[in-house]
Design a protein around this motif. Structure first.
Motif, PDB file in Angstrom:
ATOM      1  N   GLY A   1      56.200 -13.204 -17.184  1.00  0.00           N
ATOM      2  CA  GLY A   1      55.443 -11.982 -17.379  1.00  0.00           C
ATOM      3  C   GLY A   1      53.977 -12.197 -17.104  1.00  0.00           C
ATOM      4  O   GLY A   1      53.607 -13.020 -16.252  1.00  0.00           O
ATOM      5  N   TYR A   2      53.159 -11.459 -17.843  1.00  0.00           N
ATOM      6  CA  TYR A   2      51.710 -11.484 -17.626  1.00  0.00           C
ATOM      7  C   TYR A   2      50.969 -11.669 -18.947  1.00  0.00           C
ATOM      8  O   TYR A   2      51.360 -11.121 -19.968  1.00  0.00           O
ATOM      9  CB  TYR A   2      51.246 -10.183 -16.975  1.00  0.00           C
ATOM     10  CG  TYR A   2      51.739 -10.054 -15.565  1.00  0.00           C
ATOM     11  CD1 TYR A   2      50.990 -10.548 -14.508  1.00  0.00           C
ATOM     12  CD2 TYR A   2      52.967  -9.473 -15.296  1.00  0.00           C
ATOM     13  CE1 TYR A   2      51.443 -10.451 -13.205  1.00  0.00           C
ATOM     14  CE2 TYR A   2      53.435  -9.370 -13.993  1.00  0.00           C
ATOM     15  CZ  TYR A   2      52.665  -9.865 -12.956  1.00  0.00           C
ATOM     16  OH  TYR A   2      53.129  -9.775 -11.675  1.00  0.00           O
ATOM     17  N   ILE A   3      49.904 -12.458 -18.858  1.00  0.00           N
ATOM     18  CA  ILE A   3      48.917 -12.554 -19.918  1.00  0.00           C
ATOM     19  C   ILE A   3      47.656 -11.982 -19.294  1.00  0.00           C
ATOM     20  O   ILE A   3      47.016 -12.625 -18.477  1.00  0.00           O
ATOM     21  CB  ILE A   3      48.708 -14.012 -20.375  1.00  0.00           C
ATOM     22  CG1 ILE A   3      50.022 -14.593 -20.900  1.00  0.00           C
ATOM     23  CG2 ILE A   3      47.607 -14.078 -21.430  1.00  0.00           C
ATOM     24  CD1 ILE A   3      49.962 -16.072 -21.204  1.00  0.00           C
ATOM     25  N   GLY A   4      47.335 -10.751 -19.657  1.00  0.00           N
ATOM     26  CA  GLY A   4      46.280 -10.043 -18.944  1.00  0.00           C
ATOM     27  C   GLY A   4      46.756  -9.800 -17.523  1.00  0.00           C
ATOM     28  O   GLY A   4      47.847  -9.271 -17.302  1.00  0.00           O
ATOM     29  N   GLU A   5      45.975 -10.241 -16.553  1.00  0.00           N
ATOM     30  CA  GLU A   5      46.352 -10.094 -15.145  1.00  0.00           C
ATOM     31  C   GLU A   5      46.991 -11.362 -14.579  1.00  0.00           C
ATOM     32  O   GLU A   5      47.414 -11.382 -13.428  1.00  0.00           O
ATOM     33  CB  GLU A   5      45.124  -9.710 -14.317  1.00  0.00           C
ATOM     34  CG  GLU A   5      44.576  -8.339 -14.670  1.00  0.00           C
ATOM     35  CD  GLU A   5      43.389  -7.950 -13.812  1.00  0.00           C
ATOM     36  OE1 GLU A   5      43.149  -8.574 -12.765  1.00  0.00           O
ATOM     37  OE2 GLU A   5      42.692  -6.999 -14.200  1.00  0.00           O
ATOM     38  N   ASP A   6      47.055 -12.424 -15.377  1.00  0.00           N
ATOM     39  CA  ASP A   6      47.606 -13.703 -14.918  1.00  0.00           C
ATOM     40  C   ASP A   6      49.089 -13.795 -15.247  1.00  0.00           C
ATOM     41  O   ASP A   6      49.500 -13.519 -16.370  1.00  0.00           O
ATOM     42  CB  ASP A   6      46.855 -14.870 -15.564  1.00  0.00           C
ATOM     43  CG  ASP A   6      45.378 -14.872 -15.190  1.00  0.00           C
ATOM     44  OD1 ASP A   6      45.067 -14.542 -14.039  1.00  0.00           O
ATOM     45  OD2 ASP A   6      44.551 -15.197 -16.062  1.00  0.00           O
ATOM     46  N   ASP A   7      49.888 -14.222 -14.270  1.00  0.00           N
ATOM     47  CA  ASP A   7      51.323 -14.323 -14.493  1.00  0.00           C
ATOM     48  C   ASP A   7      51.705 -15.691 -15.033  1.00  0.00           C
ATOM     49  O   ASP A   7      50.950 -16.650 -14.931  1.00  0.00           O
ATOM     50  CB  ASP A   7      52.100 -14.026 -13.213  1.00  0.00           C
ATOM     51  CG  ASP A   7      51.847 -15.037 -12.113  1.00  0.00           C
ATOM     52  OD1 ASP A   7      50.764 -15.633 -12.083  1.00  0.00           O
ATOM     53  OD2 ASP A   7      52.748 -15.223 -11.277  1.00  0.00           O
ATOM     54  N   PHE A   8      52.876 -15.758 -15.648  1.00  0.00           N
ATOM     55  CA  PHE A   8      53.444 -17.017 -16.123  1.00  0.00           C
ATOM     56  C   PHE A   8      54.948 -16.977 -15.898  1.00  0.00           C
ATOM     57  O   PHE A   8      55.545 -15.911 -15.759  1.00  0.00           O
ATOM     58  CB  PHE A   8      53.106 -17.268 -17.599  1.00  0.00           C
ATOM     59  CG  PHE A   8      53.802 -16.338 -18.553  1.00  0.00           C
ATOM     60  CD1 PHE A   8      55.041 -16.664 -19.080  1.00  0.00           C
ATOM     61  CD2 PHE A   8      53.217 -15.134 -18.923  1.00  0.00           C
ATOM     62  CE1 PHE A   8      55.684 -15.814 -19.965  1.00  0.00           C
ATOM     63  CE2 PHE A   8      53.854 -14.273 -19.800  1.00  0.00           C
ATOM     64  CZ  PHE A   8      55.085 -14.616 -20.316  1.00  0.00           C
ATOM     65  N   CYS A   9      55.551 -18.158 -15.839  1.00  0.00           N
ATOM     66  CA  CYS A   9      56.999 -18.265 -15.695  1.00  0.00           C
ATOM     67  C   CYS A   9      57.460 -19.586 -16.301  1.00  0.00           C
ATOM     68  O   CYS A   9      57.068 -20.652 -15.837  1.00  0.00           O
ATOM     69  CB  CYS A   9      57.413 -18.181 -14.224  1.00  0.00           C
ATOM     70  SG  CYS A   9      59.203 -18.189 -14.011  1.00  0.00           S
ATOM     71  N   LEU A  10      58.271 -19.489 -17.347  1.00  0.00           N
ATOM     72  CA  LEU A  10      58.807 -20.654 -18.031  1.00  0.00           C
ATOM     73  C   LEU A  10      60.331 -20.629 -17.957  1.00  0.00           C
ATOM     74  O   LEU A  10      60.933 -19.552 -17.979  1.00  0.00           O
ATOM     75  CB  LEU A  10      58.376 -20.664 -19.504  1.00  0.00           C
ATOM     76  CG  LEU A  10      56.874 -20.693 -19.773  1.00  0.00           C
ATOM     77  CD1 LEU A  10      56.603 -20.471 -21.261  1.00  0.00           C
ATOM     78  CD2 LEU A  10      56.273 -22.006 -19.319  1.00  0.00           C
ATOM     79  N   HIS A  11      60.923 -21.806 -17.887  1.00  0.00           N
ATOM     80  CA  HIS A  11      62.378 -21.946 -17.858  1.00  0.00           C
ATOM     81  C   HIS A  11      62.807 -22.814 -19.034  1.00  0.00           C
ATOM     82  O   HIS A  11      62.122 -23.776 -19.382  1.00  0.00           O
ATOM     83  CB  HIS A  11      62.841 -22.591 -16.545  1.00  0.00           C
ATOM     84  CG  HIS A  11      62.498 -21.745 -15.359  1.00  0.00           C
ATOM     85  ND1 HIS A  11      63.313 -20.735 -14.913  1.00  0.00           N
ATOM     86  CD2 HIS A  11      61.414 -21.737 -14.553  1.00  0.00           C
ATOM     87  CE1 HIS A  11      62.746 -20.145 -13.866  1.00  0.00           C
ATOM     88  NE2 HIS A  11      61.588 -20.735 -13.635  1.00  0.00           N
ATOM     89  N   ARG A  12      63.945 -22.472 -19.608  1.00  0.00           N
ATOM     90  CA  ARG A  12      64.455 -23.248 -20.735  1.00  0.00           C
ATOM     91  C   ARG A  12      64.730 -24.684 -20.291  1.00  0.00           C
ATOM     92  O   ARG A  12      65.230 -24.929 -19.209  1.00  0.00           O
ATOM     93  CB  ARG A  12      65.730 -22.640 -21.289  1.00  0.00           C
ATOM     94  CG  ARG A  12      66.195 -23.383 -22.531  1.00  0.00           C
ATOM     95  CD  ARG A  12      67.179 -22.625 -23.358  1.00  0.00           C
ATOM     96  NE  ARG A  12      66.803 -21.290 -23.761  1.00  0.00           N
ATOM     97  CZ  ARG A  12      66.037 -20.987 -24.814  1.00  0.00           C
ATOM     98  NH1 ARG A  12      65.508 -21.942 -25.551  1.00  0.00           N
ATOM     99  NH2 ARG A  12      65.791 -19.737 -25.131  1.00  0.00           N
ATOM    100  N   VAL A  13      64.357 -25.631 -21.153  1.00  0.00           N
ATOM    101  CA  VAL A  13      64.577 -27.046 -20.892  1.00  0.00           C
ATOM    102  C   VAL A  13      65.928 -27.420 -21.492  1.00  0.00           C
ATOM    103  O   VAL A  13      66.174 -27.200 -22.678  1.00  0.00           O
ATOM    104  CB  VAL A  13      63.455 -27.909 -21.520  1.00  0.00           C
ATOM    105  CG1 VAL A  13      63.739 -29.377 -21.339  1.00  0.00           C
ATOM    106  CG2 VAL A  13      62.102 -27.542 -20.922  1.00  0.00           C
TER     107      VAL A  13
END
Length: 150
Positions: A115-127
């Protein structure tokens, strides 16, 4: 007739969030060189662990480790408290309130959180396998590069 409340959605998000994640979270730090010029270094990868306070809790605590390919730090780590409230994820960092964040623009399933934190995107995957968290036993820490010289 059965209806869903945001409390049920909060609990579902918390259950999905619980565990370990890896990917890009948009973390960075700012530092000055010896001439006073400011430099920004973005983390190349992040590991995060979300631990609920008790089973099915919508709040808990966690640890974040950000790794940097460049800059004076190899990695920085932080403890945080988290809460899911009205389908928003709230992260509070006790050592640095400027890092506090509310995430309300996201997509999540059991294996991906983006998703987004403000205008910055993020992407995490389960370990799938557990990351070694033994070195990160306080609220904040870092590892400086021994060869770094401005």
């Amino acid at each position: 007739l059965v209806g869903m409340t945001s409390c049920d959605d909060d609990e579902k998000m918390s259950c999905n969030l619980s565990g370990e994640w890896h990917g890009y979270f948009g973390s960075y730090y700012v530092t000055n060189d010896r001439h006073g010029d400011e430099h920004v270094f973005y983390a190349d990868e992040t590991y995060m662990r979300f631990t609920p306070d008790y089973p099915f809790a919508t709040h808990g605590y966690g640890v974040e480790v950000d790794y940097y390919d460049r800059g004076p730090y190899e990695y920085k780590y932080f403890s945080f408290d988290w809460r899911v409230e009205d389908e928003r994820l709230i992260l509070r960092y006790p050592h640095d309130r400027d890092m506090n964040v509310v995430i309300d623009d996201y997509r999540m399933n059991t294996n991906r959180f983006s998703g987004y934190i403000g205008e910055d995107d993020f992407c995490l995957h389960r370990v799938d396998c557990e990351y070694d968290w033994n070195s990160y036993d306080c609220d904040y820490g870092y590892c400086r590069r021994s060869y770094w010289d401005w």
